[in-house]
Design an enzyme around this catalytic site. Structure first.
Site, PDB file in Angstrom:
ATOM      1  NE  ARG A 182      -5.233  -3.127 -58.832  1.00 39.56           N
ATOM      2  CZ  ARG A 182      -4.604  -2.516 -57.856  1.00 39.56           C
ATOM      3  NH1 ARG A 182      -4.040  -1.348 -58.056  1.00 39.56           N
ATOM      4  NH2 ARG A 182      -4.519  -3.058 -56.660  1.00 39.56           N
ATOM      5  CB  CYS A 183     -13.036  -1.560 -60.901  1.00 41.82           C
ATOM      6  SG  CYS A 183     -14.730  -1.159 -60.450  1.00 41.82           S
ATOM      7  CB  SER A 184     -15.508  -6.232 -58.429  1.00 37.88           C
ATOM      8  OG  SER A 184     -16.212  -5.267 -57.681  1.00 37.88           O
TER       9      SER A 184
END
Length: 113
Positions: A9-11
């Site tokens: 979920r973390c870019s």
């Protein structure tokens, strides 16, 4: 084998994963939010990164700001907080043998692969 501690979920974590994919090297994805790390694993990561436990904490995370900002906390307590709240850990973390980096910016990963 190269390991990436990854949060899909973390870019920034996705950017780090893309660098590894483009490298063509074998690597293992460790989704540390799904499979929590052990005390030994967090301790090893801190040692490989050659940092203090506080340097592995995402200090802008709401949980940290609301509960621990500007408080004096022991190294052991910081590690316990990361064990019980893995979202507090910086990401991505890439380990290649005895080398490790926090992939912020993601290009730092290139220095160890």
């Amino acid at each position: 084998m190269i390991k990436i501690y990854h949060n899909p979920r973390c870019s920034k974590s996705r950017e780090g994963l893309a660098i590894l994919e483009e490298s063509g090297k074998d690597f293992k994805i460790l989704k540390y939010l799904e499979n929590r790390l052990t005390l030994a694993e967090i301790t090893e990561i801190i040692e490989l990164l050659d940092i203090e436990p506080i340097d592995l904490v995402r200090q802008n995370e709401a949980f940290w700001k609301e509960n621990y900002k500007d408080k004096r906390i022991s190294k052991a307590h910081i590690i316990k907080l990361m064990l019980s709240n893995p979202k507090l850990m910086e990401r991505p973390i890439v380990i290649n043998g005895d080398k490790a980096v926090i992939g912020r910016p993601a290009e730092k990963i290139l220095t160890i692969i």
